[in-house]
Design a protein around this motif. Structure first.
Motif, PDB file in Angstrom:
ATOM      1  N   THR A 162       0.831  -1.204   0.000  1.00  0.00           N
ATOM      2  CA  THR A 162       0.000   0.000   0.000  1.00  0.00           C
ATOM      3  C   THR A 162       0.864   1.253   0.000  1.00  0.00           C
ATOM      4  O   THR A 162       0.672   2.167  -0.823  1.00  0.00           O
ATOM      5  CB  THR A 162      -0.934  -0.001   1.224  1.00  0.00           C
ATOM      6  OG1 THR A 162      -1.864  -1.093   1.102  1.00  0.00           O
ATOM      7  CG2 THR A 162      -1.702   1.308   1.334  1.00  0.00           C
ATOM      8  N   THR A 163       1.837   1.307   0.898  1.00  0.00           N
ATOM      9  CA  THR A 163       2.732   2.470   0.959  1.00  0.00           C
ATOM     10  C   THR A 163       3.572   2.587  -0.309  1.00  0.00           C
ATOM     11  O   THR A 163       3.764   3.690  -0.841  1.00  0.00           O
ATOM     12  CB  THR A 163       3.649   2.370   2.188  1.00  0.00           C
ATOM     13  OG1 THR A 163       2.853   2.338   3.372  1.00  0.00           O
ATOM     14  CG2 THR A 163       4.603   3.553   2.272  1.00  0.00           C
ATOM     15  N   GLN A 166       1.303   4.003  -3.093  1.00  0.00           N
ATOM     16  CA  GLN A 166       1.006   5.421  -2.867  1.00  0.00           C
ATOM     17  C   GLN A 166       2.207   6.297  -3.209  1.00  0.00           C
ATOM     18  O   GLN A 166       2.069   7.354  -3.850  1.00  0.00           O
ATOM     19  CB  GLN A 166       0.589   5.638  -1.415  1.00  0.00           C
ATOM     20  CG  GLN A 166      -0.760   5.039  -1.066  1.00  0.00           C
ATOM     21  CD  GLN A 166      -1.036   5.010   0.423  1.00  0.00           C
ATOM     22  OE1 GLN A 166      -0.112   4.979   1.241  1.00  0.00           O
ATOM     23  NE2 GLN A 166      -2.307   5.003   0.806  1.00  0.00           N
ATOM     24  N   VAL A 205      -5.552   0.679  -2.324  1.00  0.00           N
ATOM     25  CA  VAL A 205      -4.935   1.513  -3.374  1.00  0.00           C
ATOM     26  C   VAL A 205      -5.296   1.058  -4.784  1.00  0.00           C
ATOM     27  O   VAL A 205      -4.627   1.425  -5.749  1.00  0.00           O
ATOM     28  CB  VAL A 205      -3.391   1.541  -3.220  1.00  0.00           C
ATOM     29  CG1 VAL A 205      -2.982   2.358  -2.003  1.00  0.00           C
ATOM     30  CG2 VAL A 205      -2.809   0.125  -3.144  1.00  0.00           C
ATOM     31  N   LEU A 208      -5.355   3.486  -7.597  1.00  0.00           N
ATOM     32  CA  LEU A 208      -4.074   4.001  -8.096  1.00  0.00           C
ATOM     33  C   LEU A 208      -3.403   3.040  -9.081  1.00  0.00           C
ATOM     34  O   LEU A 208      -2.432   3.414  -9.740  1.00  0.00           O
ATOM     35  CB  LEU A 208      -3.115   4.261  -6.929  1.00  0.00           C
ATOM     36  CG  LEU A 208      -3.602   5.215  -5.840  1.00  0.00           C
ATOM     37  CD1 LEU A 208      -2.530   5.359  -4.753  1.00  0.00           C
ATOM     38  CD2 LEU A 208      -3.966   6.574  -6.426  1.00  0.00           C
TER      39      LEU A 208
END
Length: 314
Positions: A162-163, A166, A205, A208
């Motif tokens: 996820t990080t 992002q 996410v 994205l």
């Protein structure tokens, strides 16, 4: 993703080369992002006598994304190392040539040989993004394969991805650069991972991520994905239409298959003609995401023509 035995002794030298690339002023033209179905070909194995970096265009007609493999946290390896080693003007010329032919050039990160979760995801993402920007690429594909971790440490891999995603999007804006992921099929099965695997990643996410190059192979004996039913309808929650029922956009679910049995270690091969009938059924069921092949030269224009058939509009 099953990697070839191409020598990883190049990796250290490639890492040094990538550092010198990173010191150059970034060249950041608007990248090419294809619309509609994605037809993705990975290139990791040596091409011909080893002097070529990209599959020849006349041998990959119909594909609109080439995924160069692999970019490691230590630096580029295999075909990515060759790409990074090219003079900047030659890279730019090749990018223009392939983009003009409707083909985007993407780098695939990690693969089966690397377990990056012990490293800071923000730092890793920034380094990956900088490589894309500095080496004239259209985006990045995340081939994360920490199979033991996602089962033994619930939520850790999901939070890391996820990080990472992002941070990549902060550097590689949506609509300007491709950002795909390449999970294995079972990672979309709700009960497979205690932390949810890609069901969780998609919830966090998914907006994205442009699409998923799903590896529907190396999963024998179960679910196998060796026939149309397990590929599309019934695989314990991880077939195409089951993944859709799990809440993932069906037109982000690119069906990934090996070019030949030489490109897999544990099943999942379907011959191109039979796979073409599966694709036709998928399109009739409302799916239109596209097809991924691992890898060139075992998958090429002939392979893709048989798989696509007349299922997709010209």
């Amino acid at each position: 993703m099953f990697s070839t035995s191409f020598s990883r002794l190049f990796t250290l030298c490639s890492a040094l080369a990538s550092l010198s690339v990173g010191l150059a002023a970034p060249h950041t033209p608007r990248a090419q992002v294809p619309t509609g179905p994605k037809f993705v070909i990975y290139t990791d194995a040596q091409i011909g006598d080893g002097s070529s970096v990209l599959p020849p265009l006349d041998q990959i007609q119909g594909f609109n994304v080439v995924n160069l493999a692999f970019l490691l946290t230590s630096g580029p390896a295999d075909q990515v190392a060759k790409w990074a080693a090219l003079p900047a003007d030659q890279r730019q010329q090749l990018k223009q040539q392939y983009n003009s032919a409707g083909v985007s050039l993407v780098v695939s990160a990690f693969g089966e040989t690397e377990h990056p979760t012990s490293q800071d995801p923000t730092t890793v993402a920034n380094n990956l993004a900088q490589f894309v920007l500095n080496t004239d690429l259209d985006g990045i594909d995340i081939d994360y394969e920490e199979f033991e971790l996602v089962v033994q440490q619930p939520g850790v891999g999901e939070a890391w991805l996820t990080t990472l995603t992002q941070t990549l999007r902060q550097q590689l804006p949506q609509g300007q650069f491709i950002l795909s992921h390449a999970p294995v099929g079972p990672w979309f099965q709700p009960t497979f991972c205690p932390g949810g695997c890609y069901i969780t990643v998609d919830k966090n996410v998914g907006s994205l991520i442009d699409y998923y190059n799903i590896q529907f192979y190396n999963q024998s004996p179960s679910p196998g994905y060796e026939d149309c039913n397990t590929l599309l309808n019934s695989a314990g929650g991880s077939s195409i239409f089951e993944i859709q029922k799990n809440g993932v956009d069906v037109n982000k679910l690119v069906i990934g298959k090996p070019g030949t049995t030489a490109d897999i270690t544990n099943g999942g091969f379907i011959d191109p003609a039979t796979l073409g009938t599966c694709i036709q059924q998928a399109v009739q069921g409302g799916w239109n995401a596209g097809v991924m092949a691992f890898q060139f030269p075992h998958a090429d224009t002939t392979w893709l023509s048989a798989v696509k058939g007349s299922s997709f509009a010209a």
